[in-house]
Design a protein around this motif. Structure first.
Motif, PDB file in Angstrom:
ATOM      1  N   PRO A 135      41.695  42.995  29.494  1.00  0.00           N
ATOM      2  CA  PRO A 135      41.663  42.633  30.813  1.00  0.00           C
ATOM      3  C   PRO A 135      40.731  43.565  31.634  1.00  0.00           C
ATOM      4  O   PRO A 135      39.989  43.243  32.323  1.00  0.00           O
ATOM      5  N   THR A 170      37.551  37.930  37.269  1.00  0.00           N
ATOM      6  CA  THR A 170      37.731  38.945  36.314  1.00  0.00           C
ATOM      7  C   THR A 170      38.393  40.196  37.015  1.00  0.00           C
ATOM      8  O   THR A 170      39.121  40.993  36.427  1.00  0.00           O
ATOM      9  N   TYR A 222      42.009  40.232  36.497  1.00  0.00           N
ATOM     10  CA  TYR A 222      42.600  40.202  35.320  1.00  0.00           C
ATOM     11  C   TYR A 222      43.366  41.568  35.007  1.00  0.00           C
ATOM     12  O   TYR A 222      44.531  41.441  34.595  1.00  0.00           O
ATOM     13  N   TYR A 265      47.367  41.119  34.719  1.00  0.00           N
ATOM     14  CA  TYR A 265      47.761  41.392  33.180  1.00  0.00           C
ATOM     15  C   TYR A 265      48.791  42.593  33.331  1.00  0.00           C
ATOM     16  O   TYR A 265      49.871  42.465  32.756  1.00  0.00           O
ATOM     17  N   LEU A 316      46.651  34.347  35.808  1.00  0.00           N
ATOM     18  CA  LEU A 316      45.386  34.402  35.179  1.00  0.00           C
ATOM     19  C   LEU A 316      44.754  33.001  35.007  1.00  0.00           C
ATOM     20  O   LEU A 316      43.531  32.667  35.153  1.00  0.00           O
TER      21      LEU A 316
END
Ligand SMILES: [Zn+2]
Length: 387
Positions: free
Chosen positions: A193, A239, A242, A246, A260
């Motif tokens: 991630p 992104t 992420y 995560y 996500l």
């Protein structure tokens, strides 16, 4: 007949060498002058409609130049020079950070800070598992057996008996012991991630830089480049979610996948919407900014969720501070982008340096860097704590 013509042609007087050189020089001069006129910077009102975007930037535009001249213009002064360089430098910064992360960050477990926190961490660790791990992994050299003995005396049976064991752990666990058990307790968690975010940031910065350099070539190139730029922004925002999502929810696959999945779908939808031609017109500036801003703002949900779950965890607060700072930098960037401050106050005065788009670029790089710092905190937190 044909032979006669050939002879005539052969007999015709050739131009003198000095005359040819003069002609050549004249041609070169003419070509240079033409190029000077042709590749001169123009004003806003002389631009074709597709290149007109900001009427407060009055001069220093490149307009429909050939690719070679455009590529060389990266080293000359015009109203896009700083737009190209701010994100190009940002791209190299993130490239360097990626290399640094790949080579240095796997050793994120810092043994000195580990020794301070070890008693606390050991309390949370499955000591029986650790003991069997140690038994199976430690080589049987005498010095290592000494370490084994230490561990055996302190862990795990006597560990729960209050101060005595705490003192025992504090005094006995020396750096060599920390060195030995660290790899057993702290297995680095997955990095993808974090690399996805670094990749998204590099893609966004490089796409933006290329877009600012090449868009003035033709309507077709401008159309493709602007799509690439929007795709880059959407990739950076998506992104950016992420690592926080995560690493906050890695122990709760339902919410991890939910957040996500949501942000990835939203990113793809944004790129698809940006393919509609009307999306790039100046009238849609506010819609564009709102869409990207809304995408970024949806990050508030997982961050609030993280705070509720880990309210007593210092890392959760630490990363949230970075995330709030990042939100402020991006928010300020979007505001500057929409309002076109400061050039609207003094049109023409910020053509080369200081106009809103350059400020927006600097704020984007600063926001992404803040996010990188937050990412490091997440890695260290999860490397040490696991799930
Ligand atoms: Zn830009």
């Amino acid at each position: 007949m044909g032979g006669e013509a050939e002879i005539k042609q052969h007999l015709q007087p050739k131009s003198l060498p000095s005359e040819t050189t003069e002609k050549k020089q004249h041609n070169v001069k003419r070509r240079r002058l033409w190029q000077k006129v042709k590749y001169q910077l123009v004003e806003y009102h002389a631009l074709p409609a597709y290149l007109r975007d900001n009427e407060y930037i009055i001069g220093h535009y490149r307009s429909e130049w050939p690719i070679k001249q455009i590529l060389l213009s990266i080293f000359t002064i015009h109203n896009e020079t700083l737009n190209v360089w701010t994100h190009l430098i940002g791209f190299f910064l993130f490239l360097a950070l990626t290399i640094y992360t790949a080579t240095k960050v796997p050793s994120v477990v810092d043994l000195h800070s580990l020794q301070d926190r070890l008693p606390d961490i050991l309390r949370k660790t499955d000591l029986h598992k650790l003991h069997s791990d140690l038994m199976s992994r430690l080589p049987s050299s005498p010095s290592k057996w000494h370490v084994m003995e230490l561990l055996y005396n302190c862990l795990p049976e006597r560990f729960y008996h209050g101060n005595y064991t705490d003192m025992c752990v504090l005094h006995s666990v020396k750096e060599d012991l920390a060195n030995m058990i660290a790899p057993l307790i702290f297995r680095p968690i997955t990095r993808w991630p974090f690399y996805a975010f670094l990749g998204g940031a590099m893609f966004c910065l490089l796409a933006s830089s290329t877009c600012h350099l090449l868009s003035c070539h033709s309507e077709r190139v401008s159309y493709i480049m602007l799509r690439l730029d929007y795709a880059g922004i959407a990739a950076l925002i998506a992104t950016s979610f992420y690592p926080p999502v995560y690493y906050s929810f890695m122990c709760d696959p339902f919410f991890c996948n939910l957040y996500l999945g949501f942000i990835t779908t939203l990113g793809i939808a944004t790129v698809l919407v940006s393919l509609i031609p009307v999306f790039q017109t100046p009238e849609f500036r506010v819609v564009r900014a709102s869409l990207f801003f809304g995408m970024g703002f949806s990050g508030a949900a997982p961050i609030l969720h993280k705070l509720i779950i880990f309210w007593d965890q210092p890392e959760a607060l630490h990363t949230t501070c970075y995330e709030v700072l990042m939100g402020l930098l991006y928010g300020l960037g979007a505001l500057v982008y929409v309002t076109r401050i400061p050039e609207r106050w003094m049109p023409g005065k910020f053509d080369i340096a200081g106009h809103s788009h350059q400020l927006f670029h600097v704020l984007v790089v600063a926001g992404a860097f803040t996010h990188y710092r937050a990412g490091l905190v997440y890695l260290k937190w999860r490397d040490i704590e696991g799930c």
